[in-house]
Motif scaffolding. Structure first.
Motif, PDB file in Angstrom:
ATOM      1  N   THR A   5      27.788   2.425  -4.299  1.00  0.00           N
ATOM      2  CA  THR A   5      28.219   3.748  -3.885  1.00  0.00           C
ATOM      3  C   THR A   5      27.654   4.038  -2.504  1.00  0.00           C
ATOM      4  OG1 THR A   5      28.217   4.494  -6.171  1.00  0.00           O
ATOM      5  CG2 THR A   5      28.114   6.197  -4.483  1.00  0.00           C
ATOM      6  N   ALA A  64      36.426  10.562   0.577  1.00  0.00           N
ATOM      7  CA  ALA A  64      37.628  10.061  -0.095  1.00  0.00           C
ATOM      8  C   ALA A  64      38.825  10.073   0.844  1.00  0.00           C
ATOM      9  CB  ALA A  64      37.915  10.888  -1.340  1.00  0.00           C
ATOM     10  N   GLU A  65      38.949  11.132   1.644  1.00  0.00           N
ATOM     11  CA  GLU A  65      40.058  11.217   2.608  1.00  0.00           C
ATOM     12  C   GLU A  65      39.919  10.136   3.679  1.00  0.00           C
ATOM     13  OE1 GLU A  65      41.698  14.280   6.011  1.00  0.00           O
ATOM     14  OE2 GLU A  65      40.685  15.131   4.266  1.00  0.00           O
ATOM     15  N   GLN A  67      38.413   7.245   3.419  1.00  0.00           N
ATOM     16  CA  GLN A  67      38.712   5.943   2.817  1.00  0.00           C
ATOM     17  C   GLN A  67      40.213   5.752   2.642  1.00  0.00           C
ATOM     18  OE1 GLN A  67      36.080   6.430  -0.571  1.00  0.00           O
ATOM     19  NE2 GLN A  67      34.607   4.985   0.311  1.00  0.00           N
ATOM     20  N   ARG A  68      40.933   6.793   2.219  1.00  0.00           N
ATOM     21  CA  ARG A  68      42.397   6.704   2.085  1.00  0.00           C
ATOM     22  C   ARG A  68      43.037   6.422   3.432  1.00  0.00           C
ATOM     23  NH1 ARG A  68      41.680  10.987  -1.444  1.00  0.00           N
ATOM     24  NH2 ARG A  68      42.231  12.517   0.151  1.00  0.00           N
TER      25      ARG A  68
END
Length: 79
Positions: A5, A64-65, A67-68
């Motif tokens: 992580t 998360a954004e 990484q997307r």
């Protein structure tokens, strides 16, 4: 492939990161270059201020954004 992580970049912090702070030092990096620090909720503001007062902070994005966007082939210099 790593299952680790991502953790906060603040000194001594081992908390899971939830933010990406994209920055660049204009004396060292080309304008499109983006370095990144990761931040947990607790250290987001502190790290942002540290970079901001130096004029280095370019963007703060949810991990998360980020990484997307990277998985979709986006450039860190977009936006």
């Amino acid at each position: 492939m790593s299952d680790e992580t991502p953790v906060c970049s603040a000194k001594g912090c081992r908390t899971a990161a939830v933010w990406v702070l994209a920055w660049n030092n204009p004396k060292l990096h080309t304008p499109e270059r983006r370095k990144t620090w990761l931040a947990c909720e607790e250290h987001r503001e502190h790290l942002s201020q540290f970079l901001g007062v130096r004029g280095f902070l370019k963007d703060v994005v949810a991990l998360a954004e980020w990484q997307r966007h990277q998985a979709a082939g986006g450039s860190a210099a977009d936006g």
